[in-house]
Design a protein around this motif. Structure first.
Motif, PDB file in Angstrom:
ATOM      1  N   SER A   1      73.237  52.688  59.349  1.00 33.14           N
ATOM      2  CA  SER A   1      73.503  54.088  58.547  1.00 33.14           C
ATOM      3  C   SER A   1      72.234  54.874  58.650  1.00 33.14           C
ATOM      4  CB  SER A   1      73.566  53.621  57.196  1.00 33.14           C
ATOM      5  OG  SER A   1      73.210  54.569  56.171  1.00 33.14           O
ATOM      6  N   ARG A   2      72.592  56.233  58.604  1.00 30.81           N
ATOM      7  CA  ARG A   2      71.501  56.976  58.537  1.00 30.81           C
ATOM      8  C   ARG A   2      70.908  57.117  57.151  1.00 30.81           C
ATOM      9  NH1 ARG A   2      74.113  61.336  62.350  1.00 30.81           N
ATOM     10  NH2 ARG A   2      75.339  59.590  62.170  1.00 30.81           N
ATOM     11  N   ARG A   3      71.750  56.966  56.217  1.00 29.51           N
ATOM     12  CA  ARG A   3      71.072  57.016  54.877  1.00 29.51           C
ATOM     13  C   ARG A   3      70.192  55.900  54.323  1.00 29.51           C
ATOM     14  NH1 ARG A   3      72.561  56.601  49.315  1.00 29.51           N
ATOM     15  NH2 ARG A   3      73.462  54.653  49.623  1.00 29.51           N
ATOM     16  N   ILE A   4      70.230  54.806  54.898  1.00 26.59           N
ATOM     17  CA  ILE A   4      69.307  53.708  54.487  1.00 26.59           C
ATOM     18  C   ILE A   4      68.556  53.162  55.723  1.00 26.59           C
ATOM     19  CG2 ILE A   4      69.456  51.050  53.194  1.00 26.59           C
ATOM     20  CD1 ILE A   4      70.629  52.961  51.524  1.00 26.59           C
ATOM     21  N   ASN A   5      67.407  52.947  55.436  1.00 23.73           N
ATOM     22  CA  ASN A   5      66.469  52.560  56.595  1.00 23.73           C
ATOM     23  C   ASN A   5      65.989  50.898  56.401  1.00 23.73           C
ATOM     24  OD1 ASN A   5      66.355  55.154  57.457  1.00 23.73           O
ATOM     25  ND2 ASN A   5      64.576  55.723  55.914  1.00 23.73           N
ATOM     26  N   GLU A   6      65.745  50.289  57.513  1.00 18.94           N
ATOM     27  CA  GLU A   6      65.267  49.086  57.644  1.00 18.94           C
ATOM     28  C   GLU A   6      63.908  49.012  56.778  1.00 18.94           C
ATOM     29  OE1 GLU A   6      65.303  47.525  61.645  1.00 18.94           O
ATOM     30  OE2 GLU A   6      63.428  46.388  60.950  1.00 18.94           O
ATOM     31  N   GLY A   7      63.857  48.046  55.971  1.00 18.79           N
ATOM     32  CA  GLY A   7      62.651  47.912  54.945  1.00 18.79           C
ATOM     33  C   GLY A   7      62.990  48.634  53.727  1.00 18.79           C
ATOM     34  N   ASP A   8      64.125  49.251  53.503  1.00 16.47           N
ATOM     35  CA  ASP A   8      64.510  49.791  52.077  1.00 16.47           C
ATOM     36  C   ASP A   8      64.781  48.650  51.390  1.00 16.47           C
ATOM     37  OD1 ASP A   8      64.103  52.436  52.711  1.00 16.47           O
ATOM     38  OD2 ASP A   8      66.188  52.937  52.902  1.00 16.47           O
ATOM     39  N   PHE A   9      64.504  48.706  50.063  1.00 14.40           N
ATOM     40  CA  PHE A   9      64.878  47.788  48.921  1.00 14.40           C
ATOM     41  C   PHE A   9      66.290  48.509  48.301  1.00 14.40           C
ATOM     42  CE2 PHE A   9      60.758  46.073  49.587  1.00 14.40           C
ATOM     43  CZ  PHE A   9      61.097  44.591  49.385  1.00 14.40           C
ATOM     44  N   VAL A  10      67.222  47.706  48.123  1.00 12.95           N
ATOM     45  CA  VAL A  10      68.591  48.062  47.470  1.00 12.95           C
ATOM     46  C   VAL A  10      68.987  46.836  46.502  1.00 12.95           C
ATOM     47  CG1 VAL A  10      69.016  49.531  49.513  1.00 12.95           C
ATOM     48  CG2 VAL A  10      69.829  47.163  49.329  1.00 12.95           C
ATOM     49  N   THR A  11      69.717  47.498  45.636  1.00 22.02           N
ATOM     50  CA  THR A  11      70.801  46.371  45.011  1.00 22.02           C
ATOM     51  C   THR A  11      72.101  46.664  45.533  1.00 22.02           C
ATOM     52  OG1 THR A  11      71.645  47.945  43.439  1.00 22.02           O
ATOM     53  CG2 THR A  11      69.586  46.842  42.814  1.00 22.02           C
ATOM     54  N   ALA A  12      72.801  45.473  45.774  1.00 21.13           N
ATOM     55  CA  ALA A  12      73.985  45.248  46.620  1.00 21.13           C
ATOM     56  C   ALA A  12      74.773  44.098  46.206  1.00 21.13           C
ATOM     57  CB  ALA A  12      73.613  45.034  48.034  1.00 21.13           C
ATOM     58  N   HIS A  13      76.129  44.704  46.032  1.00 22.55           N
ATOM     59  CA  HIS A  13      77.236  43.426  45.591  1.00 22.55           C
ATOM     60  C   HIS A  13      77.443  42.356  46.687  1.00 22.55           C
ATOM     61  CE1 HIS A  13      77.397  45.725  41.824  1.00 22.55           C
ATOM     62  NE2 HIS A  13      77.922  44.835  41.616  1.00 22.55           N
ATOM     63  N   ILE A  14      76.719  41.658  47.348  1.00 28.12           N
ATOM     64  CA  ILE A  14      76.954  40.886  48.455  1.00 28.12           C
ATOM     65  C   ILE A  14      77.418  39.452  48.127  1.00 28.12           C
ATOM     66  CG2 ILE A  14      75.555  42.266  50.301  1.00 28.12           C
ATOM     67  CD1 ILE A  14      73.409  39.879  50.072  1.00 28.12           C
ATOM     68  N   GLY A  15      77.046  39.048  46.747  1.00 28.71           N
ATOM     69  CA  GLY A  15      77.498  37.780  46.329  1.00 28.71           C
ATOM     70  C   GLY A  15      76.237  36.698  46.365  1.00 28.71           C
ATOM     71  N   TRP A  16      76.950  35.465  46.093  1.00 35.11           N
ATOM     72  CA  TRP A  16      75.946  34.376  46.351  1.00 35.11           C
ATOM     73  C   TRP A  16      75.771  33.835  47.633  1.00 35.11           C
ATOM     74  CZ3 TRP A  16      77.468  30.261  42.162  1.00 35.11           C
ATOM     75  CH2 TRP A  16      77.788  30.846  40.792  1.00 35.11           C
ATOM     76  N   GLN A  17      74.822  34.538  48.315  1.00 39.57           N
ATOM     77  CA  GLN A  17      74.261  34.300  49.531  1.00 39.57           C
ATOM     78  C   GLN A  17      72.779  34.849  50.106  1.00 39.57           C
ATOM     79  OE1 GLN A  17      77.383  35.559  52.534  1.00 39.57           O
ATOM     80  NE2 GLN A  17      77.580  37.634  51.844  1.00 39.57           N
ATOM     81  N   LYS A  18      72.338  34.345  51.333  1.00 37.40           N
ATOM     82  CA  LYS A  18      71.057  34.679  51.486  1.00 37.40           C
ATOM     83  C   LYS A  18      71.169  36.236  52.301  1.00 37.40           C
ATOM     84  CE  LYS A  18      68.160  30.703  52.297  1.00 37.40           C
ATOM     85  NZ  LYS A  18      67.597  29.685  53.095  1.00 37.40           N
ATOM     86  N   TYR A  19      72.312  36.241  52.970  1.00 36.29           N
ATOM     87  CA  TYR A  19      72.256  37.647  53.639  1.00 36.29           C
ATOM     88  C   TYR A  19      73.564  38.191  53.573  1.00 36.29           C
ATOM     89  CZ  TYR A  19      68.029  35.995  55.931  1.00 36.29           C
ATOM     90  OH  TYR A  19      66.947  35.549  56.526  1.00 36.29           O
ATOM     91  N   GLY A  20      73.724  39.450  53.697  1.00 34.72           N
ATOM     92  CA  GLY A  20      75.401  40.095  53.319  1.00 34.72           C
ATOM     93  C   GLY A  20      75.094  41.406  53.951  1.00 34.72           C
ATOM     94  N   LYS A  21      76.252  41.569  54.638  1.00 37.71           N
ATOM     95  CA  LYS A  21      76.303  43.238  55.047  1.00 37.71           C
ATOM     96  C   LYS A  21      77.320  43.745  54.324  1.00 37.71           C
ATOM     97  CE  LYS A  21      80.632  42.640  58.168  1.00 37.71           C
ATOM     98  NZ  LYS A  21      81.068  43.160  59.364  1.00 37.71           N
ATOM     99  N   ILE A  22      76.962  45.106  54.087  1.00 34.69           N
ATOM    100  CA  ILE A  22      77.690  45.593  53.069  1.00 34.69           C
ATOM    101  C   ILE A  22      77.590  47.268  53.581  1.00 34.69           C
ATOM    102  CG2 ILE A  22      75.697  46.111  51.691  1.00 34.69           C
ATOM    103  CD1 ILE A  22      77.656  45.818  49.234  1.00 34.69           C
ATOM    104  N   ASP A  23      78.717  48.136  53.090  1.00 32.95           N
ATOM    105  CA  ASP A  23      78.822  49.456  53.351  1.00 32.95           C
ATOM    106  C   ASP A  23      77.503  50.140  52.806  1.00 32.95           C
ATOM    107  OD1 ASP A  23      81.111  51.359  54.579  1.00 32.95           O
ATOM    108  OD2 ASP A  23      79.726  52.523  53.023  1.00 32.95           O
ATOM    109  N   ALA A  24      76.854  50.983  53.693  1.00 36.46           N
ATOM    110  CA  ALA A  24      75.736  51.646  53.028  1.00 36.46           C
ATOM    111  C   ALA A  24      75.893  52.479  51.870  1.00 36.46           C
ATOM    112  CB  ALA A  24      74.723  52.429  54.127  1.00 36.46           C
ATOM    113  N   SER A  25      77.023  53.135  51.566  1.00 37.01           N
ATOM    114  CA  SER A  25      77.370  53.937  50.593  1.00 37.01           C
ATOM    115  C   SER A  25      77.728  53.137  49.356  1.00 37.01           C
ATOM    116  CB  SER A  25      78.829  54.773  50.956  1.00 37.01           C
ATOM    117  OG  SER A  25      79.723  53.742  51.182  1.00 37.01           O
ATOM    118  N   SER A  26      77.801  51.798  49.223  1.00 36.36           N
ATOM    119  CA  SER A  26      77.971  51.233  48.087  1.00 36.36           C
ATOM    120  C   SER A  26      76.636  50.476  47.532  1.00 36.36           C
ATOM    121  CB  SER A  26      79.018  50.232  48.431  1.00 36.36           C
ATOM    122  OG  SER A  26      78.338  49.003  49.079  1.00 36.36           O
TER     123      SER A  26
END
Lengths: 331, 331
Positions: free
Chosen positions: A81-106
């Motif tokens: 995504s052009r909106r979100i960079n590597e290293g950015d901190f975000v909150t995200a609804h990825i569920g109970w897991q270590k890693y999750g992919k998610i649409d940058a807009s959410s």
């Protein structure tokens, strides 16, 4: 490798460890517009219990095998995504897991220089916004009002009570241990706090609210709420934020009918979800940040370590074992 | 000579004839500022049952020996007020009696040339105003809303449903006989009416309100209301106007807890009394009169003759025996 907790069985009553299952998989590959989030803290919240049932609610329930619902705060370790960079901190609804992919807009971008990133799941996140809009909008408080809040030391309740104090209200909390009640009085400056496990809620409400309860912010439902609502003032406002005492019942909950109480007191009872106020989140976050910086709002976190601990910790929360905003950290 | 019904015993459950006593006395003498009213029609209303109990409500309860509460419309036959003349027609809260004196400032003058004076106790009186403000203000209806009203052929319910039709809503009534349901459909143009004594309310609500109930105007409470509220739409509004199904219970009413339903539907339930809207009564009366004159609102009266019939008629109303606005005439 990724690790994820899935719904393994639908609970009947209180969830059991065997209702959940930890699975391993490859870290997911990104599509255009997506980001990969490494979870640093997972928020555990009562609403998750509802998603495990196969009944009508405000969002579709989980299917067996689905990853458990949840919001995390973490670091973006890969991005398309052009909106979100590597290293950015975000909150995200990825569920109970270590890693999750998610649409940058959410995802919501966090500035870690403003304070601990964990607060974006608590006082400066969904619980804080729930308290802010649920109390100020749904309850229409006035200075001098007598406000009762249940689950008073919890992630939402603790903030509700402190906003009520800022507004010039008298605050009566209800909590489930002497440690919690002491905290609400000595740290959060509530006027009175009732330990519902050792005190008679009805008698104490009568004693502490001689003119009746003007506002009740309800996180628990059930018998505690019946006691509070038996002593409403005329024009009382009741916000239904949660009903945790009922989430693990195997039969529909029965209790005292509330219609006549609302009628004779010209009172109003409103169920709300924080999402109703989505267009005004920034207003809420700005105000909450200001109050935290000014020391007018304190918060407490209860942090558990290890992805293997998630189900146990969640079950404990349903029994009131946590003390403050409950988070699990994976790193 | 005057005749008055007094509270003789507090009822347990449904009132009995022996709970009331008819006493005779001299016609009262007037003080300065008072008028003497000869009752032509006495209004019988469910709220009166609450006054017979010795429990907290929005007004003090009757004491044993007190004259039963009630509003009448009648003629002023003697006056010590400059505001009200002999021969004027007024509504007045003089209770269940033939003659009553009352402060002139608390009566409402009626123009008998505008229509039958009995309407000042019904469509152009407290029931009409209750329907007007309770529906338009408390329920915030929108065109296209699906509206359910219980006690649909009653003094309040019948007007609520007709105002809802004027507002462009879909109206589902609930009533207790085929005669009443037919009347609501053929005379009042409700879209659907459910006979709760012979039909399954839950199934019928699902059938008639496939998108859920947006507004519920509740006059009855209890199981009927549980069925309606099991099928709310998101953002539903519930007005608690009366709870007649519960007024004659000997134990506090227990039932399905409503908190979770309000929560998942972001719904609101508000108890109201018409007195809240006192400052706007004239607005309501003007609008209701206009609708009656235009034929947009029809009304039905159920008139019983004779002061000796009052307690029996009142007890019958509690069992749904009346059909339309219940009045007793003494002359």
């Amino acid at each position: 490798m990724n690790q994820s907790w899935i719904l393994n069985k639908r609970p009947s009553g209180y969830p059991q460890i065997s209702d959940f299952k930890l699975i391993s998989s490859d870290v997911p590959k990104l599509q255009e517009g997506e980001v990969l989030v490494e979870s640093h803290y997972l928020s555990l919240d009562p609403y998750m219990r509802g998603r495990m049932n196969d009944t009508k609610s405000y969002v579709p329930s989980l299917k067996l095998g689905d990853i458990m619902t949840g919001e995390v705060v973490g670091k973006v370790i890969s991005t398309k995504s052009r909106r979100i960079n590597e290293g950015d901190f975000v909150t995200a609804h990825i569920g109970w897991q270590k890693y999750g992919k998610i649409d940058a807009s959410s995802v919501r971008k966090i500035d870690p220089s403003l304070g601990p990133i964990s607060t974006s799941l608590g006082v400066l996140g969904m619980p804080g916004l729930t308290a802010y809009f649920g109390f100020l909008d749904v309850c229409s408080p006035m200075p001098g009002d007598t406000v009762v809040v249940s689950a008073a030391s919890g992630a939402v309740g603790g903030i509700v009570g402190q906003i009520a104090k800022i507004m010039g209200c008298k605050v009566i909390g209800i909590a489930g241990s002497d440690q919690k009640t002491s905290y609400c009085v000595s740290e959060l400056n509530f006027d009175h706090v009732i330990n519902y496990k050792t005190e008679n809620v009805l008698n104490k409400i009568n004693e502490y609210a001689p003119g009746g309860v003007d506002v009740y912010f309800d996180n628990v439902g059930g018998d505690i709420s019946d006691s509070v609502m038996s002593h409403l003032s005329v024009g009382a406002r009741i916000a239904i934020c949660g009903q945790i005492s009922l989430y693990n019942l195997e039969e529909p909950a029965m209790g005292a009918r509330i219609g006549s109480t609302l009628l004779i007191n010209q009172a109003v009872m409103r169920g709300f979800l924080v999402f109703q106020f989505k267009s005004r989140y920034q207003e809420g976050l700005d105000k909450l940040s200001e109050w935290v910086l000014d020391g007018k709002i304190k918060y407490k976190e209860d942090i558990v370590k290890g992805i293997d601990k998630v189900p146990d910790t969640f079950i404990g929360m349903m029994q009131g074992k946590n003390f403050g905003k409950l988070l699990v950290t994976f790193i």
